[in-house]
Write an enzyme that holds these catalytic residues in place. Structure first.
Site, PDB file in Angstrom:
ATOM      1  N   GLU A 131       0.815  -1.208   0.000  1.00 57.43           N
ATOM      2  CA  GLU A 131       0.000   0.000   0.000  1.00 57.43           C
ATOM      3  C   GLU A 131       0.851   1.261   0.000  1.00 57.43           C
ATOM      4  OE1 GLU A 131      -3.538   2.160   2.636  1.00 57.43           O
ATOM      5  OE2 GLU A 131      -3.102   0.032   2.913  1.00 57.43           O
ATOM      6  N   HIS A 151      -1.884  10.578   0.333  1.00 56.65           N
ATOM      7  CA  HIS A 151      -1.970   9.194  -0.129  1.00 56.65           C
ATOM      8  C   HIS A 151      -1.971   9.125  -1.653  1.00 56.65           C
ATOM      9  CE1 HIS A 151      -3.123   4.965  -0.144  1.00 56.65           C
ATOM     10  NE2 HIS A 151      -4.029   5.268  -1.054  1.00 56.65           N
ATOM     11  N   ASP A 202       3.376 -13.999  12.105  1.00 55.88           N
ATOM     12  CA  ASP A 202       2.028 -14.359  11.669  1.00 55.88           C
ATOM     13  C   ASP A 202       1.120 -13.127  11.675  1.00 55.88           C
ATOM     14  OD1 ASP A 202      -0.515 -15.405  11.277  1.00 55.88           O
ATOM     15  OD2 ASP A 202      -0.195 -17.139  12.567  1.00 55.88           O
ATOM     16  N   LYS A 233      -7.621  -0.039  11.530  1.00 55.96           N
ATOM     17  CA  LYS A 233      -6.979  -0.551  10.309  1.00 55.96           C
ATOM     18  C   LYS A 233      -5.719   0.245  10.019  1.00 55.96           C
ATOM     19  CE  LYS A 233      -6.347  -0.839   5.609  1.00 55.96           C
ATOM     20  NZ  LYS A 233      -5.582   0.075   4.733  1.00 55.96           N
TER      21      LYS A 233
END
Length: 423
Positions: A80, A373, A274, A258
């Site tokens: 991302e 972004h 993990d 998030k």
């Protein structure tokens, strides 16, 4: 060393590697583990079933990070755009007042053994507690090496959980797993105890598996920021408003958290740990610790008027077992980090999660998230349009200047550039 490397983003990949190796005090050859050819299909086939190839993910380095007084360069694996830049920017804002301070509980993981068809669940609970010493000893016998290095069972509890048709008796073992993530260790213990638990409890064991709600394995990070370092008093005030909505509204909290995981998962992945376990534990903790579901981080003012950001999350990561010692990229990432324990690794990961969150909340409170972004995402758009080499920067500059972050516009700009160069 210093994690503050001015102009780092303007260097080419080779120059960045040399800078990272120099600052981290690691051999440049070790960073070859981050190369595209470092991990092949033969290694992939040894790690998973039915392997047919590999899926490379970009690895960047977050700069400006100071954790408990130590400068750290942090490898992050993510697809991302803006994640690595945001973590670096968030960390930069904290440097004036010392960076990140962390603390943690012991590395305790829990495993559950579910007992069904128990005629007297309340009495069964007491019987199991009466045999706690026996069960703990049996569990520790399964991993004498873990006990030898200071780990092992730290507690046993028995819960009664009401299902739709019966009450389940659920035994929990809490195990200090030291520098391992711990899943294999605790699951092995549960398997060994299952028969004896069924005998004592008077029922039948169905599930014996760890829980990823690692609420006894927490890491906390804290940072203090001056108003001038985030954009002024109005930005601080709006950051507090943004946090408050995430605290009380699950719809905002889901995206807020998030963003935290953008940073956390990228470091977890880069170090061969993990990601799914860490993600599951964090979001479950957001529901259990902040019901019905709230922000994992907090924002407030201290007595001096500074903005204080904090984060507390489960952090089941390790340096022993799994891909951390098998995958060459994970070994390279750990070498850059220079960590010698799972506790150190967890502290850095949590600090990066908070850095990511600080940058995101600040961007939302000031310029809006899309401006930064999409400027970074413009590289992807240019590449998708077919730009190569110096064409990428030229297309990106035009897209940013126009505020038109679309592939069709990138293709038009690229065609104009090529027509000009040949005309």
């Amino acid at each position: 060393m210093s994690s503050r490397i001015p102009g780092f983003r303007h260097l080419d990949v080779g120059e960045r590697r040399r800078a990272v190796a120099e600052q981290a005090g690691t051999d440049l050859a070790t960073l070859d583990g981050l190369g595209a050819d470092a991990f092949g299909t033969e290694q992939a086939a040894a790690m998973i079933e039915n392997a047919i190839g590999v899926f490379p993910v970009p690895v960047g380095v977050a700069t400006n990070v100071v954790v408990d007084g130590r400068e750290v360069l942090v490898p992050m694996a993510t697809e991302e755009a803006s994640v690595v830049a945001a973590a670096s920017n968030g960390a930069r804002m904290t440097r004036a007042l010392g960076g990140f301070t962390t603390s943690a509980t012991a590395p305790v993981m829990q495993v559950q053994i579910q007992l069904v068809d128990v005629p007297d669940p309340r009495a069964a609970r007491l019987r199991l507690l009466e045999h706690a010493d026996e069960l703990v000893a049996l569990a520790d016998e399964q991993d004498p090496r873990l006990v030898q290095v200071g780990g092992g069972v730290r507690g046993l509890q028995v819960r009664l959980v009401d299902g739709a048709h019966q009450t389940y008796v659920v035994l929990h073992l809490a195990v200090d797993v030291r520098d391992a993530m711990g899943a294999n260790a605790v699951n092995t213990m549960a398997e060994a105890l299952a028969g004896r638990v069924a005998q004592i409890g008077g029922g039948r064991v169905v599930l014996r598996i760890l829980t990823n709600l690692a609420d006894q394995r927490l890491v906390r990070a804290r940072a203090v920021l001056r108003a001038e370092d985030v954009g002024g008093e109005q930005v601080v005030e709006d950051m507090l408003h943004g946090y408050e909505l995430a605290r009380v509204d699950p719809y905002r909290a889901a995206t807020h958290n998030k963003g935290i995981m953008n940073g956390i998962s990228a470091v977890v992945l880069a170090t061969g740990n993990d990601t799914r376990a860490v993600e599951a534990g964090a979001h479950a903790y957001a529901a259990v610790a902040h019901p019905p579901y709230g922000s994992l981080s907090t924002y407030e003012r201290d007595g001096d008027g500074h903005l204080v950001a904090t984060l507390e999350v489960p952090m089941p990561v390790g340096l022993v077992g799994g891909a951390t010692r098998v995958h060459p990229s994970a070994r390279a990432a750990l070498s850059v980090l220079g960590v010698s324990s799972a506790a150190e690794l967890g502290a850095i990961i949590t600090a990066v999660g908070l850095a990511q969150n600080i940058a995101a909340v600040r961007a939302l409170a000031a310029d809006g998230i899309q401006r930064g972004h999409m400027s970074l995402h413009a590289k992807n758009i240019a590449a998708s349009a077919g730009a190569t080499g110096d064409e990428v920067a030229a297309v990106v500059d035009r897209l940013v200047a126009e505020g038109a972050f679309r592939q069709d516009r990138a293709e038009e700009i690229l065609a104009d550039l090529r027509a000009g160069s040949t005309g």
